[in-house]
Design a protein around this motif. Sequence first.
Motif, short mmCIF file in Angstrom:
data_model
loop_
_atom_site.label_atom_id
_atom_site.label_comp_id
_atom_site.label_asym_id
_atom_site.label_seq_id
_atom_site.Cartn_x
_atom_site.Cartn_y
_atom_site.Cartn_z
N CYS A 180 0.51 -1.39 0.04
CA CYS A 180 0.06 -0.06 0.01
C CYS A 180 0.82 1.26 -0.04
O CYS A 180 1.81 1.21 -0.14
N MET A 216 1.35 3.07 2.66
CA MET A 216 2.38 3.04 3.69
C MET A 216 3.68 2.43 3.64
O MET A 216 4.76 2.79 3.70
N CYS A 217 3.48 1.19 2.53
CA CYS A 217 4.71 0.71 2.21
C CYS A 217 5.43 1.29 1.22
O CYS A 217 6.82 1.59 1.34
N CYS A 240 0.31 -4.55 5.91
CA CYS A 240 1.50 -4.38 5.10
C CYS A 240 2.19 -5.56 5.00
O CYS A 240 3.17 -5.64 4.02
CU LIG Z 1 1.72 -1.38 3.24
#
Ligand SMILES: [Cu+2]
Length: 119
Positions: free
Chosen positions: A41, A43-44, A111
């Motif tokens: 995502c 965030m990753c 994640c």
């Molecule tokens: Cu992520």
Amino acid sequence: MKSTIILIISVFLTLSFSHSINAQESKNQIVTDTLVVSGICDMCKERIENAALIQGVKKVSWSAETQTLIVVYRTDKVTIEEIAKSINEAGHDNGLFLCTDEQYEKLHSCCRYRDSDPH
Ligand SMILES: [Cu+2]
């Protein structure tokens, strides 16, 4: 008058000479590489890009769609292996090295990109 022209010519020659040296140096030292990095995502993406941006790295861009990181870095300052290891530290497997379980466990549960993890 004559000396002014000679001065202008010599300045011009000096400038064009030093310019070509700089161009050659940067060509030798700055490379663009791609590295497969697993992630899911946004965030990753942030985590991977931050981890890749170590000393000597100029530019990073990771795509979730292609699972690929594009990285621009100075070969005289850093190696692609060092960048890959820093990405491991953040918990992301990549084309060069896999994370240890300890490194992977640090990831937020959403994640977890490995197939064994339900998400
Ligand atoms: Cu992520």
